[in-house]
Design an enzyme around this catalytic site. Structure first.
Site, PDB file in Angstrom:
ATOM      1  N   ASP A 380      37.193  50.796  34.551  1.00 10.32           N
ATOM      2  CA  ASP A 380      38.239  50.444  35.505  1.00 10.32           C
ATOM      3  C   ASP A 380      37.774  49.220  36.292  1.00 10.32           C
ATOM      4  O   ASP A 380      36.595  48.851  36.252  1.00 10.32           O
ATOM      5  CB  ASP A 380      38.481  51.631  36.441  1.00 10.32           C
ATOM      6  CG  ASP A 380      39.563  51.357  37.469  1.00 10.32           C
ATOM      7  OD1 ASP A 380      40.557  50.717  37.114  1.00 10.32           O
ATOM      8  OD2 ASP A 380      39.385  51.769  38.626  1.00 10.32           O
ATOM      9  N   GLU A 469      47.081  40.499  50.888  1.00 14.27           N
ATOM     10  CA  GLU A 469      47.845  40.349  52.121  1.00 14.27           C
ATOM     11  C   GLU A 469      46.965  40.548  53.340  1.00 14.27           C
ATOM     12  O   GLU A 469      47.042  39.804  54.309  1.00 14.27           O
ATOM     13  CB  GLU A 469      48.992  41.373  52.146  1.00 14.27           C
ATOM     14  CG  GLU A 469      50.085  41.081  51.144  1.00 14.27           C
ATOM     15  CD  GLU A 469      51.239  42.031  51.311  1.00 14.27           C
ATOM     16  OE1 GLU A 469      51.061  43.043  52.017  1.00 14.27           O
ATOM     17  OE2 GLU A 469      52.315  41.766  50.786  1.00 14.27           O
ATOM     18  N   PHE A 489      57.515  44.054  46.567  1.00  9.57           N
ATOM     19  CA  PHE A 489      56.852  43.624  45.330  1.00  9.57           C
ATOM     20  C   PHE A 489      57.123  44.634  44.220  1.00  9.57           C
ATOM     21  O   PHE A 489      57.167  45.833  44.463  1.00  9.57           O
ATOM     22  CB  PHE A 489      55.347  43.511  45.560  1.00  9.57           C
ATOM     23  CG  PHE A 489      54.571  43.225  44.300  1.00  9.57           C
ATOM     24  CD1 PHE A 489      54.390  41.928  43.865  1.00  9.57           C
ATOM     25  CD2 PHE A 489      54.047  44.267  43.540  1.00  9.57           C
ATOM     26  CE1 PHE A 489      53.682  41.664  42.705  1.00  9.57           C
ATOM     27  CE2 PHE A 489      53.344  44.014  42.377  1.00  9.57           C
ATOM     28  CZ  PHE A 489      53.156  42.700  41.963  1.00  9.57           C
ATOM     29  N   ARG A 540      41.325  35.252  43.501  1.00  9.64           N
ATOM     30  CA  ARG A 540      42.663  35.795  43.271  1.00  9.64           C
ATOM     31  C   ARG A 540      43.657  34.825  43.890  1.00  9.64           C
ATOM     32  O   ARG A 540      43.546  34.469  45.060  1.00  9.64           O
ATOM     33  CB  ARG A 540      42.799  37.171  43.909  1.00  9.64           C
ATOM     34  CG  ARG A 540      41.871  38.214  43.314  1.00  9.64           C
ATOM     35  CD  ARG A 540      41.720  39.403  44.233  1.00  9.64           C
ATOM     36  NE  ARG A 540      42.977  40.101  44.452  1.00  9.64           N
ATOM     37  CZ  ARG A 540      43.243  41.319  43.973  1.00  9.64           C
ATOM     38  NH1 ARG A 540      42.351  41.931  43.234  1.00  9.64           N
ATOM     39  NH2 ARG A 540      44.375  41.904  44.223  1.00  9.64           N
ATOM     40  N   THR A 620      42.750  48.229  33.527  1.00  8.92           N
ATOM     41  CA  THR A 620      43.129  48.283  34.934  1.00  8.92           C
ATOM     42  C   THR A 620      44.637  48.344  35.084  1.00  8.92           C
ATOM     43  O   THR A 620      45.382  47.865  34.224  1.00  8.92           O
ATOM     44  CB  THR A 620      42.580  47.043  35.686  1.00  8.92           C
ATOM     45  OG1 THR A 620      43.022  47.064  37.031  1.00  8.92           O
ATOM     46  CG2 THR A 620      43.045  45.757  35.027  1.00  8.92           C
ATOM     47  N   GLY A 621      45.067  48.938  36.164  1.00 13.03           N
ATOM     48  CA  GLY A 621      46.487  48.954  36.484  1.00 13.03           C
ATOM     49  C   GLY A 621      46.915  47.724  37.250  1.00 13.03           C
ATOM     50  O   GLY A 621      48.089  47.575  37.581  1.00 13.03           O
ATOM     51  N   ASP A 622      45.969  46.824  37.528  1.00 11.71           N
ATOM     52  CA  ASP A 622      46.263  45.631  38.315  1.00 11.71           C
ATOM     53  C   ASP A 622      47.083  44.629  37.518  1.00 11.71           C
ATOM     54  O   ASP A 622      47.159  44.690  36.291  1.00 11.71           O
ATOM     55  CB  ASP A 622      44.960  44.981  38.785  1.00 11.71           C
ATOM     56  CG  ASP A 622      45.005  44.680  40.275  1.00 11.71           C
ATOM     57  OD1 ASP A 622      46.121  44.444  40.773  1.00 11.71           O
ATOM     58  OD2 ASP A 622      43.957  44.681  40.917  1.00 11.71           O
ATOM     59  N   ARG A 708      47.902  46.184  33.836  1.00  8.54           N
ATOM     60  CA  ARG A 708      49.140  46.938  34.044  1.00  8.54           C
ATOM     61  C   ARG A 708      49.163  48.190  33.158  1.00  8.54           C
ATOM     62  O   ARG A 708      50.140  48.485  32.472  1.00  8.54           O
ATOM     63  CB  ARG A 708      50.377  46.078  33.768  1.00  8.54           C
ATOM     64  CG  ARG A 708      50.518  44.859  34.640  1.00  8.54           C
ATOM     65  CD  ARG A 708      50.433  45.157  36.115  1.00  8.54           C
ATOM     66  NE  ARG A 708      51.412  46.123  36.578  1.00  8.54           N
ATOM     67  CZ  ARG A 708      51.435  46.638  37.803  1.00  8.54           C
ATOM     68  NH1 ARG A 708      50.502  46.295  38.666  1.00  8.54           N
ATOM     69  NH2 ARG A 708      52.352  47.497  38.151  1.00  8.54           N
ATOM     70  N   ASP A 739      41.938  57.284  36.364  1.00  6.34           N
ATOM     71  CA  ASP A 739      40.933  57.103  35.315  1.00  6.34           C
ATOM     72  C   ASP A 739      40.532  58.419  34.667  1.00  6.34           C
ATOM     73  O   ASP A 739      39.741  58.421  33.726  1.00  6.34           O
ATOM     74  CB  ASP A 739      39.677  56.430  35.892  1.00  6.34           C
ATOM     75  CG  ASP A 739      39.987  55.107  36.562  1.00  6.34           C
ATOM     76  OD1 ASP A 739      40.708  54.306  35.947  1.00  6.34           O
ATOM     77  OD2 ASP A 739      39.518  54.876  37.690  1.00  6.34           O
TER      78      ASP A 739
END
Length: 1037
Positions: A380, A469, A489, A540, A620-622, A708, A739
């Protein structure tokens, strides 16, 4: 309360218990016995034991039954203890105190007692015990903020809102009177899909849509909100968190599976020997003089019995006679080695994290040796590779790049462009306003709020829906505006927007791929270059833009937003259309670069894994851009690596075409290293019909990044590699509940003891505090465990072949009369007492290479020294012996000494324990044999061994034969080791001599009359450490 109407059909809902254990009190015995008798050796000895009970065999049933009972009992105790630990962890979760609304008041109960329809109160910083629909909070608008780190790995703050009809019900009395019906879909595992229709009675009888903003998932944590009330909709194993767990299955290591294969081979050898002996017996008895000799006359029953039955009976008797070629105690020794060896991981101070006071944890000791065979690591990102702590570093405003220096924005280099003050102000406004950041209310209470009387602000604690943010708001926080609308978002748009009251401005920020195509003006080309530069630095990135509305445009936008948000059908699609209508014709303001702090030594660990031949996949889910940035910064992707992408595909055809192009590109650029980026949607398409092509592309890439990803998608990717034709050993590591499926699917699952949640740790096989500890866990502990267990298994087969081969050859001398060569007591104790401890201690303490060498040279991880098994001694000469039992005892004595000395030859790391058990086993055998054969034991039915051992030791020729045969058996091994080490040394043997120590004594210049001693340790020519000791002359002797 449930409504008293005909609309509601009572259903049987699950209770709220979470179960991660395998056994219960009722099924432990049958289920454990079933699992144990799946093992070939256990099942085989059960059959042998039954055969010994049913027919007349050369040996007693105790010789098979006692070892079998010992093995089954020890294994059951060990597995029961491990499952008891799982029950204990489950009870902590299920017994957690919660408050529910009942009978007009708050009632304290346990988490496991919550039922569907209960209204639950959750306070700040508490974890949601079930999946809840938010009813109200302490805020007027019914909003609350949660973190979902244990679900999707993100510690970001997310805002949830109750429907207006229930948001006003802030008292327990009002909530207790609430009567409503919630219609929802059946439980499903997808974390990102929620479809509810809620119909309220006695409150205007209105039908209200419920979406993701109203659902609070089990495992998430309430933040920045004093308390909330929610109604339980999914409970226990039907919650989304639990549905993303894989069912608890028994993981079996590759060594254990290979043991079964070896056992089958040896079983075939056993059957061959039994059949051959039976055939030779009848061939020998074909001659009349050997069919019924004077010393072995048949009974009347034997003469009249069927030849077929006699053949079967003789075959079974030979089977029992040779059955010890199958090592029954192998399994119990392996179990003890794994169980005791697992403590060394917890005791290792190099795996101890001082800041959090956490040691490495072993939840399943069955997989220790798998740590030494890993070929793929699936990790992860958030919370595993990173600390999830963001810091603002750089930005680009109107085409000019700035860096933050001492809290101020400083232009990079000299720029002839005059700064546009209006653009700068708009950029800072966008950064300050386009967010969902909340301030911790606890820190703003008081007369002065966050502002002191002298005008100095007190430190504020921010909670944000994105870590970016939070970093941006901390960098600029002075403007006061009222937000009119927030366009949240979502992963499809990959941006968010706000509309502010002054001047009716829209501020938008998001990924460059979603902002730049929608921008019609601004320094688009320069900003794109700056974004690429930020990404190369591992930052980022976000792009920022704005748009002005006329009063007429704003009225139309407000009307369309209201209609979309109150729609009962196709609400998400209508909102997406309105958002796209609003977020167009943008003016680009600039971009930001935020650094995501990596965990300590992540880069070094990933590089070491790569040198060890282990491929690393990041799942990753990012979002895509963020994941790529972190992969670059942590060294997963190299700067020189050719990055291939399989993203944003909506159809099978486009996905297949892209895969074919990637495969062709890899073949053409075979010299260059490739990295692959794939998102969840494209992955689903690729695995649906193009699995083989996708796997071909992945295996030719040095690194793979999947973004994602839903939790079950992570598990599917692991399973895809795990079941590929090569059958590689996989390892998954993560820190959140998202995970868990991946951790349970992989051969080895490792949980990170992160800041949020313990689901990954509870469901893992091993748990460590930081990602950097993975290198020692694999390169040292894993390597040692694999070498130890491999030698242990081979040694067991070796000593049992040595044990039974003389018995087989002896039948040629006794006309296959099934006469046993060894006494029954020796048969029973050979594996349990006489030869078990040396190999067990070896398998616990052996270090064939120094741990520092293994960690400094990861390439040694892939090298496993093949253990050689010498041929057992075959004794043919019985002329010096006075009888059958004396000859058998001589053979047994030689065998015990030989196999014990063989273990001593294989040992590289000697401790006092090794010396004690190695030489102590031989001494114990002699002492036991003297007592066993020197005393008349009244409880023994027969005592054939009385005075046999004493007679044997009284013979000088017997001592000479023992010494000569032992030396002859081991001589070839010794010569082979010496020649190979000097002429063809292996990588391991070379590493064994890398660790060199130098000790010197010299006069000490710091104090008259004293001397200094220095111990230098070099590895491969490099100084590892130096120890200095000072002493006066009188102290040296």
């Amino acid at each position: 309360r449930f409504p008293q109407h005909g609309h509601y059909v009572p259903q049987k809902f699950a209770d709220n218990r979470i179960i991660s254990s395998k056994y219960t009190v009722w099924n432990f015995v049958p289920k454990n016995l079933f699992e144990q008798f799946r093992r070939v050796a256990n099942f085989y000895f059960l059959i042998i034991f039954l055969v010994q009970l049913m027919i007349d065999t050369p040996t007693s049933p105790i010789t098979s039954g006692l070892p079998l009972f010992f093995v089954i009992t020890v294994t059951a105790i060990k597995q029961g203890y491990e499952d008891w630990l799982r029950h204990k962890a489950d009870n902590e979760v299920n017994g957690a105190p919660v408050y529910v609304v009942r009978s007009g008041g708050l009632v304290k109960t346990r988490s496991k007692n919550i039922r569907v329809g209960d209204i639950v109160r959750v306070a700040k910083d508490e974890t949601f015990p079930v999946d809840l629909v938010l009813l109200s909070s302490d805020r007027v608008d019914g909003s609350c903020h949660v973190t979902t780190a244990s679900l999707d790995g993100e510690t970001n703050l997310k805002t949830h809102v109750a429907v207006p009809e229930t948001a006003v019900l802030q008292s327990v009395a009002n909530l207790d009177k609430l009567v409503a019906v919630i219609e929802c879909q059946q439980p499903e595992a997808d974390l990102y899909r929620y479809h509810f229709i809620s119909k309220y009675f006695e409150i205007k009888s209105r039908r209200r849509p419920l979406g993701p903003e109203s659902l609070l998932l089990r495992g998430a944590r309430l933040k920045n909100t004093k308390e909330i009330f929610g109604v339980a909709v999914y409970t226990g194993m039907e919650t989304k968190m639990a549905l993303n767990y894989k069912s608890k299955s028994q993981k079996r290591s590759a060594v254990e599976k290979s043991m079964n294969s070896f056992l089958i081979i040896y079983l075939i050898i056993l059957l061959f020997e039994a059949i051959l002996s039976t055939i030779l017996k009848y061939a020998w008895q074909a001659e009349e003089k050997w069919d019924e000799p004077w010393y072995n006359e048949k009974t009347e029953h034997e003469r009249n019995s069927s030849k077929i039955l006699r053949f079967i009976s003789d075959f079974l008797a030979f089977l029992v006679l040779y059955n010890f070629i199958i090592p029954i105690s192998l399994y119990v020794t392996v179990e003890m080695q794994k169980f005791l060896g697992s403590f060394f991981i917890g005791w290792d101070l190099d795996l101890y994290h001082e800041e959090t006071n956490q040691r490495a944890q072993v939840n399943t000791s069955d997989l220790n040796e798998e740590l030494g065979q890993v070929e793929y690591v699936f990790t992860d990102k958030t919370g595993t590779l990173t600390e999830n702590e963001m810091q603002f570093r750089e930005c680009s405003i109107n085409g000019i790049k700035y860096q933050e220096v001492n809290g101020k924005l400083t232009p990079e280099g000299f720029s002839e462009d005059s700064p546009d003050g209006n653009r700068h102000e708009l950029f800072l406004k966008a950064v300050c306003l386009c967010h969902t950041v909340q301030i911790n209310a606890d820190q703003t209470d008081g007369a002065d709020g966050p502002w002191h009387a002298n005008g100095i602000t007190s430190p504020l604690e921010y909670y944000a829906s994105s870590p970016d943010e939070k970093a941006l708001v901390e960098a600029a926080k002075r403007y006061l505006y009222k937000l009119l609308h927030v366009l949240e978002f979502d992963p499809n748009r990959r941006r968010m927007s706000v509309i502010v009251e002054r001047e009716k401005l829209l501020f938008t920020k998001g990924a460059e791929s979603s902002i730049l195509p929608r921008s019609k003006s601004g320094e688009i080309d320069k900003t794109r270059i700056h974004v690429d530069e930020f990404a190369l630095k591992g930052l980022r990135t976000l792009c920022v833009a704005y748009r002005r509305f006329t009063p007429e445009e704003y009225q139309e936008i407000g009307k369309r937003l209201h209609e979309a948000r109150t729609a009962l059908q196709q609400r998400e699609e209508r909102l997406a259309d309105v958002f796209n209508f609003i977020e167009r014709d943008l003016e680009l303001l600039g971009a930001t670069g935020v650094e995501d702090k990596l965990q300590e030594k992540v880069q070094e660990t990933i590089e070491a894994l790569r040198l060890a031949g282990i491929k690393v996949w990041v799942l990753t889910g990012d979002k895509h851009e963020t994941a790529v940035s972190v992969s670059l910064s942590c060294g997963h992707f190299h700067r020189t690596m050719n990055i291939l992408e399989l993203v944003q595909h909506k159809s099978d055809s486009t996905c297949a075409e892209q895969l074919r192009q990637l495969a062709k590109r890899i073949k053409e650029d075979h010299v260059i290293q490739h990295g692959l980026v794939v998102d969840g949607t494209s992955l689903s398409l690729a695995l649906r019909e193009h699995e083989k092509l996708f796997m071909e592309v992945c295996k030719n890439c040095s690194a793979v990044l999947c973004c994602r990803m839903a939790p079950l998608q992570k598990a599917k990717v692991v399973r895809l590699l795990k079941t590929s034709p090569e059958k590689p050993i996989t390892l998954a590591i993560g820190d959140g509940a998202n995970d868990v499926s991946m951790i349970q699917e992989a051969h080895v699952g490792i949980g990170i003891m992160g800041k949020e949640g313990r689901q990954a740790v509870r469901n893992s096989d091993y748990a460590i505090a930081r990602f950097k500890f993975l290198s020692k866990l694999l390169f040292v502990h894993g390597h040692f465990y694999y070498i130890r267990i491999a030698t242990l298994v081979q040694y067991f087969f070796y000593k049992n072949v040595c044990f039974i081969t003389p018995q087989f050859l002896y039948q040629f001398f006794c006309l296959f009369s099934q006469q046993t060569l060894y006494d029954s007591v020796y048969l029973t104790l050979y594996n349990i007492c006489f030869t078990s401890l040396p190999v067990l201690i070896y398998s616990l303490f052996e270090q064939h290479v120094h741990p520092h060498v293994l960690q400094s040279k990861p390439v040694l991880y892939r090298y496993v020294c093949p253990a050689s098994i010498p041929t057992g001694a075959h004794l043919h000469n019985s002329e010096l012996m006075f009888g059958n039992w004396t000859f058998g005892t001589l053979v047994f004595t030689v065998m015990v000494i030989t196999v014990t000395m063989k273990m001593a030859l294989e040992t590289h790391f000697w401790t006092w324990i090794n010396h004690f058990v190695t030489w102590g086993s031989i001494v114990f055998y002699f002492i036991f044999s003297l007592f066993y054969g020197g005393i008349i034991w009244p409880f023994l039915h027969t005592q054939d061994m009385y005075f046999v051992f004493v007679q044997l030791l009284s013979s000088g020729s017997a001592w000479f034969a023992i010494i000569l045969i032992v030396v002859a058996c081991l001589f070839i091994d010794v010569v082979k080791k010496v020649l190979y080490r000097h002429l063809q040394p292996t990588s391991t043997e070379k590493a064994q001599v890398m660790l060199c120590f130098f000790f010197c004594i010299s006069p000490c210049s710091c104090m008259k009359g004293s001397y200094c001693a220095f111990l230098y340790c070099f590895i491969d020519g490099n100084l590892l450490f130096c120890l200095g000791i000072r002493s006066y002359c009188s102290d040296w002797h």
